[in-house]
Design a protein around this motif. Structure first.
Motif, short mmCIF file in Angstrom:
data_model
loop_
_atom_site.label_atom_id
_atom_site.label_comp_id
_atom_site.label_asym_id
_atom_site.label_seq_id
_atom_site.Cartn_x
_atom_site.Cartn_y
_atom_site.Cartn_z
N LEU A 61 -5.08 47.13 4.20
CA LEU A 61 -6.18 46.27 3.75
C LEU A 61 -7.17 45.93 4.85
N GLY A 62 -6.77 46.17 6.11
CA GLY A 62 -7.69 45.96 7.21
C GLY A 62 -7.79 44.52 7.70
N PHE A 63 -6.81 43.66 7.33
CA PHE A 63 -6.82 42.31 7.88
C PHE A 63 -6.57 42.42 9.39
N ASP A 64 -7.04 41.46 10.14
CA ASP A 64 -7.08 41.62 11.59
C ASP A 64 -5.74 41.47 12.30
N THR A 65 -4.95 40.50 11.90
CA THR A 65 -3.67 40.29 12.53
C THR A 65 -2.74 39.59 11.56
N GLY A 66 -1.45 39.74 11.78
CA GLY A 66 -0.50 39.13 10.86
C GLY A 66 0.77 38.73 11.54
#
Length: 67
Positions: A61-66
């Motif tokens: 999904l391309g979220f930046d960090t998790g």
């Protein structure tokens, strides 16, 4: 609709380059909220229930960090 309302409320409190938290980001509302935030230029910092879900939301999904 919930996701759009959530991002709209966050938008007033965050500069366009700031990070937006997305809890339960692998769920339906979290995914949509994170995608809307990304489209609006925010960094998306997400949480999810497993390493596999974190990998999905950051890689797919391309979220930046998790975490």
């Amino acid at each position: 609709m919930m996701a759009a309302q959530r991002v709209d409320s966050l938008r007033r409190n965050f500069a366009s380059s700031s990070g937006v938290p997305a809890t339960a980001a692998a769920g339906a509302v979290g995914i949509v909220a994170g995608q809307i935030a990304k489209l609006r230029g925010h960094r998306v910092i997400d949480s999810a229930g497993s390493d596999e879900k974190v990998a999905y939301i950051t890689r797919q999904l391309g979220f930046d960090t998790g975490f």
